[in-house]
Design an enzyme around this catalytic site. Structure first.
Site, PDB file in Angstrom:
ATOM      1  N   CYS A  79       0.845  -1.198   0.000  1.00  0.00           N
ATOM      2  CA  CYS A  79       0.000   0.000   0.000  1.00  0.00           C
ATOM      3  C   CYS A  79       0.883   1.251   0.000  1.00  0.00           C
ATOM      4  O   CYS A  79       1.604   1.497  -0.954  1.00  0.00           O
ATOM      5  CB  CYS A  79      -0.981  -0.029   1.167  1.00  0.00           C
ATOM      6  SG  CYS A  79      -2.342   1.155   0.968  1.00  0.00           S
ATOM      7  N   HIS A 181      -3.751  -4.652  -0.171  1.00  0.00           N
ATOM      8  CA  HIS A 181      -3.333  -5.249   1.088  1.00  0.00           C
ATOM      9  C   HIS A 181      -3.422  -6.762   0.975  1.00  0.00           C
ATOM     10  O   HIS A 181      -4.494  -7.336   1.149  1.00  0.00           O
ATOM     11  CB  HIS A 181      -4.225  -4.766   2.235  1.00  0.00           C
ATOM     12  CG  HIS A 181      -3.963  -3.367   2.663  1.00  0.00           C
ATOM     13  ND1 HIS A 181      -2.995  -3.041   3.595  1.00  0.00           N
ATOM     14  CD2 HIS A 181      -4.539  -2.202   2.287  1.00  0.00           C
ATOM     15  CE1 HIS A 181      -2.988  -1.728   3.782  1.00  0.00           C
ATOM     16  NE2 HIS A 181      -3.909  -1.202   2.996  1.00  0.00           N
ATOM     17  N   GLU A 183      -2.470  -8.978   3.029  1.00  0.00           N
ATOM     18  CA  GLU A 183      -2.838  -9.566   4.325  1.00  0.00           C
ATOM     19  C   GLU A 183      -4.339  -9.505   4.586  1.00  0.00           C
ATOM     20  O   GLU A 183      -4.849 -10.180   5.488  1.00  0.00           O
ATOM     21  CB  GLU A 183      -2.068  -8.872   5.458  1.00  0.00           C
ATOM     22  CG  GLU A 183      -2.560  -7.494   5.857  1.00  0.00           C
ATOM     23  CD  GLU A 183      -2.096  -6.358   4.945  1.00  0.00           C
ATOM     24  OE1 GLU A 183      -2.329  -5.193   5.309  1.00  0.00           O
ATOM     25  OE2 GLU A 183      -1.513  -6.639   3.875  1.00  0.00           O
TER      26      GLU A 183
END
Length: 209
Positions: A79, A181, A183
């Site tokens: 990001c 992102h 994750e």
């Protein structure tokens, strides 16, 4: 071991938990000296480009990160951590980035809701080991108001549409960045992190410090 850079501007715990779920050892690093002991690093980030660079400067991360990139070991920005890989950011004025990739970071134009927030499909522009096992047009999760405009289009490995075509995955050699992102982008985001973790595990570069 994967190091997660803590400079006060990132979702450290979510990245750490995702790597733990994939059984890759990771540590949150608060001092640049810790770069010597890791085989790969992740530079997360949320917020504004200028604030991120100011925090990196204040905590003496800038030159050690550039040296780490030059060492050939795997480096992944996420990001805002991807955006600061570029030379210039235009958020709240013009600011110098890490300049590991050539290009600028600019704001989305009027006509679309900003920030770009939510799920979007990614078109794969060129092969990357980070994309192994990930299908074309897989969904990833984004939260950003600015996007990269690389000087060299060859650094773009994946792109998305949001009123404009913007880079979602960029990189060359050992330096890579994801605008999304990973994750938070299960399952394909975890696949990308798994690919990164395997790359780190197989990496036999030694420290150049």
């Amino acid at each position: 071991m994967i190091g997660i850079v803590d400079y006060g501007r990132g979702n450290l715990r979510s990245v750490e938990k995702a790597l733990a779920k994939l059984n890759f050892p990771a540590k949150i690093m608060t001092e640049p000296e810790e770069l010597k002991a890791v085989q790969g690093i992740i530079l997360p980030g949320v917020g504004a480009f200028a604030d991120a660079m100011a925090a990196l400067k204040e905590k003496s991360w800038i030159e050690p990160l550039r040296q780490y990139a030059a060492s050939g070991r795997p480096f992944l920005g996420i990001c805002l951590g991807m955006q600061v890989l570029f030379a210039i950011g235009e958020e709240h004025g013009e600011h110098q980035g890490l300049a590991l990739l050539p290009g600028r970071v600019v704001r989305f134009s009027e006509g679309r809701k900003v920030p770009h927030m939510g799920w979007n499909t990614m078109h794969q522009e060129r092969p990357s080991l980070l994309l192994k096992g990930i299908p074309e047009e897989a969904f990833f999760y984004f939260v950003h108001s600015y996007y990269a405009v690389p000087d060299d289009p060859e650094v773009v490995a994946g792109s998305c549409d949001y009123g404009v075509r913007f880079p979602a995955l960029v990189g060359r050699d050992n330096v890579w960045g994801a605008q999304f992102h990973p994750e938070k982008s299960s399952p394909w985001g975890l696949t990308l992190l798994e690919n990164f973790g395997r790359w780190v595990s197989e990496n036999d570069c030694v420290s150049s410090y």
